[in-house]
Design an enzyme around this catalytic site. Structure first.
Site, PDB file in Angstrom:
ATOM      1  N   ALA A   1     -25.728  -6.855   8.902  1.00 44.22           N
ATOM      2  CA  ALA A   1     -25.712  -7.692  10.315  1.00 44.22           C
ATOM      3  C   ALA A   1     -24.177  -7.967  10.549  1.00 44.22           C
ATOM      4  O   ALA A   1     -23.297  -7.562   9.855  1.00 44.22           O
ATOM      5  CB  ALA A   1     -26.263  -9.255   9.626  1.00 44.22           C
ATOM      6  N   TYR A   2     -24.144  -8.399  12.093  1.00 46.51           N
ATOM      7  CA  TYR A   2     -23.091  -8.459  12.765  1.00 46.51           C
ATOM      8  C   TYR A   2     -22.671  -9.970  12.904  1.00 46.51           C
ATOM      9  O   TYR A   2     -23.457 -10.949  13.311  1.00 46.51           O
ATOM     10  CB  TYR A   2     -23.117  -7.606  13.944  1.00 46.51           C
ATOM     11  N   ILE A   3     -21.491 -10.148  12.540  1.00 44.15           N
ATOM     12  CA  ILE A   3     -20.715 -11.489  12.907  1.00 44.15           C
ATOM     13  C   ILE A   3     -20.069 -11.473  14.333  1.00 44.15           C
ATOM     14  O   ILE A   3     -19.984 -12.504  14.931  1.00 44.15           O
ATOM     15  CB  ILE A   3     -19.575 -11.634  11.661  1.00 44.15           C
TER      16      ILE A   3
END
Length: 161
Positions: free
Chosen positions: A29-31
């Protein structure tokens, strides 16, 4: 400075499986996700976790920094994700002196299979396996970031393959 140099291809058929390892499940996932940089968290099915920063405007060459983190930290970071979590199994497939990584996506991108090969130089010209199809290096709809942000429709990408 760490450089990532990679080419990306759609995969044609199942012939690659003959030479593949057992694979490892990945949730990522991307922060942070911007046009020229991203901060990604990955959790591997074997218990490892990694934080990755990528910076760069081109798809072929980017600066890349990775650090191992605890699985607990990674799970906690998932609370801060932008977009959806990408799920896939990554297989390593040796071919003519290179190790190809074949990602078989599940979830929203079920059916999509992409092969990547990391290069040590932009001048490397690996022998392409007979199971790769069209090159999609630089086609943003095939980037994990685009898929996580919903800019790419997995069913549509699978039809294009």
């Amino acid at each position: 400075m760490a450089k990532e140099i990679e080419r990306k291809f759609l995969v044609s058929g199942q012939r690659w499986r003959t030479f593949a390892n057992e694979g490892v499940a990945i949730r990522q996932a991307y922060i942070v996700a911007q046009d020229d940089r991203s901060l990604r968290v990955r959790i591997y099915g074997d218990g490892r976790a990694r934080l990755t920063i990528k910076v760069g405007h081109t798809a072929l060459v980017r600066d890349e920094y990775e650090v191992e983190i605890s699985r607990e930290e990674a799970e906690d970071m998932l609370r801060h994700t932008v977009g959806t979590i990408i799920e896939k199994v990554r297989y390593k497939v040796p071919h003519e002196g290179y190790v190809w990584e074949v990602d078989v996506y599940s979830g929203a991108h079920r059916g999509l299979v992409i092969a990547e090969v990391e290069l040590s130089s932009i001048h490397d010209d690996p022998q392409l396996p007979n199971w790769v199809g069209r090159e999609v290096t630089g086609e943003s709809q095939y980037s994990n970031q685009s898929m996580a942000l919903g800019a790419s429709d997995g069913a549509h990408l699978h039809q294009l393959a």
